[in-house]
Design an enzyme around this catalytic site. Structure first.
Site, PDB file in Angstrom:
ATOM      1  N   CYS A 259       0.810  -1.216   0.000  1.00 34.42           N
ATOM      2  CA  CYS A 259       0.000   0.000   0.000  1.00 34.42           C
ATOM      3  C   CYS A 259       0.850   1.275   0.000  1.00 34.42           C
ATOM      4  CB  CYS A 259      -0.957   0.002   1.190  1.00 34.42           C
ATOM      5  SG  CYS A 259      -0.180  -0.405   2.767  1.00 34.42           S
TER       6      CYS A 259
ATOM      7  N   HIS B 245      -2.701   6.378   4.550  1.00 30.41           N
ATOM      8  CA  HIS B 245      -1.287   6.517   4.883  1.00 30.41           C
ATOM      9  C   HIS B 245      -0.779   7.858   4.350  1.00 30.41           C
ATOM     10  CE1 HIS B 245      -1.435   2.483   6.168  1.00 30.41           C
ATOM     11  NE2 HIS B 245      -0.865   1.875   5.150  1.00 30.41           N
TER      12      HIS B 245
END
Length: 350
Positions: A132, A252
């Site tokens: 990710c 994130h």
């Protein structure tokens, strides 16, 4: 893509956080699903998921469950992928795997559609979805590399707890409540569930994501380093990473330092390159305090970039800030995008 062609699609790990998002993305873009195969562990078999308004029974993920499947989206952990991905391929499916099981296999393409969609055509039954944190970074790096060249990348990540799954989300909630109540926070999940020592994540920062390697980097950091080079087809690219877990639920963020091949670039040159890429949104207006944040990126499929600035000491050095929803662009959406490209390419799934 053949007109009106429909596909049998399996989602492995359908009860997990990413599996649920995969269903949402398939439904949201109206992917041509003729039949859905929701697969999970034996303990979830017999339960149901909802897809396009219908209730569909969950099937235990076994080799036989892939009979008749055209595309299998995997997100049930590396051990499950290693056990079942080749079984699915042998039964005629193309596997898009969201785990680290095959990412560095030289025979498996590692794909971010905005960066290297042409690699999809090289598949031999399995296509890997990158980590990710790698995905959102390379989406931002690619237009810079294309226009100005790229020689060095140093990244520090600020990663949400959802990257460790639903249990980590629940632990953050319970720890936060306990600490606000003046009670001791119990830690059983982070930084790594399988490790002997655990630390509270609530009101904390943990400079460990995944296990430590012999070189003192974590596996997460090495994933970012190695995957970036593979995706961008440049083994000579200098990449270093420090990955940190922070106490928020989704998305994130990353602080990225780069060195380009042109020492005469301006901030405006870099901003122009970053604003001219599909799937990448420039939010960079410091006069009005405009920049990306994890909270504002939650639930969105794009990668957001801001805080672009020139290094004060290195002529060809720049810094910027990258944010994206780790469950969407960092996992489920990128996987579904690969499936989209797969069925659109000449020859379809072949």
């Amino acid at each position: 893509m053949a007109e009106n062609k429909q596909y049998h699609v399996a989602v492995v790990g359908v009860t997990g956080a990413v599996g649920q998002k995969m269903l949402e993305m398939l439904e949201q873009i109206d992917f041509p699903v003729e039949k859905l195969y929701p697969l999970a562990s034996a303990r979830s078999a017999g339960k149901t998921v909802t897809f396009k308004g219908d209730s569909v029974e969950i099937i235990e993920a076994t080799p036989e469950a892939f009979e008749g499947v055209d595309i299998a989206l995997f997100s049930a952990g590396g051990s499950v992928s290693k056990k079942l991905a080749h079984e699915a391929v042998e039964r005629g499916a193309v596997v898009i795997d969201n785990t680290s099981a095959f990412r560095m296999d030289p025979n498996v393409p590692l794909v971010v559609p905005e960066v290297n969609p042409e690699d999809i055509q090289k598949h031999k039954g399995i296509i890997a979805n990158p980590n990710c944190s790698t995905i959102q970074m390379v989406v931002a790096l690619e237009p810079i590399k294309q226009k100005f060249g790229l020689s060095r990348v140093i990244v520090s990540t600020y990663q949400s707890v959802s990257g460790s799954g639903n249990d980590a989300i629940e632990e953050l909630k319970s720890q936060s409540q306990a600490m606000l109540n003046g009670e001791e926070a119990e830690a059983n999940i982070l930084p790594v569930k399988s490790e002997p020592k655990h630390y509270p994540i609530a009101f904390n920062a943990l400079p460990q994501i995944d296990v430590f390697e012999d070189n003192h980097y974590t596996f997460e950091e090495m994933k970012m380093i190695n995957e970036t080079k593979k995706i961008m087809h440049n083994d000579e690219l200098k990449v270093a990473a420090t990955c940190v877990r922070l106490p928020f639920f989704y998305s994130h963020a990353e602080s990225v330092y780069i060195e380009v091949n042109d020492s005469n670039l301006s901030v405006e040159d870099l901003q122009s390159a970053l604003s001219d890429k599909e799937g990448l949104v420039l939010e960079d207006d410091i006069n009005n305090q405009v920049y990306p944040t994890p909270l504002l990126s939650e639930g969105k499929t794009d990668v957001f970039v801001g805080r672009v600035r020139k290094d004060l000491d290195v002529d060809n050095g720049f810094h910027f800030w990258v944010v994206s929803d780790n469950l969407l662009k960092g996992a489920a959406w990128n996987s579904v995008q690969i499936a989209q490209k797969l069925i659109q390419q000449p020859g379809g799934l072949k």
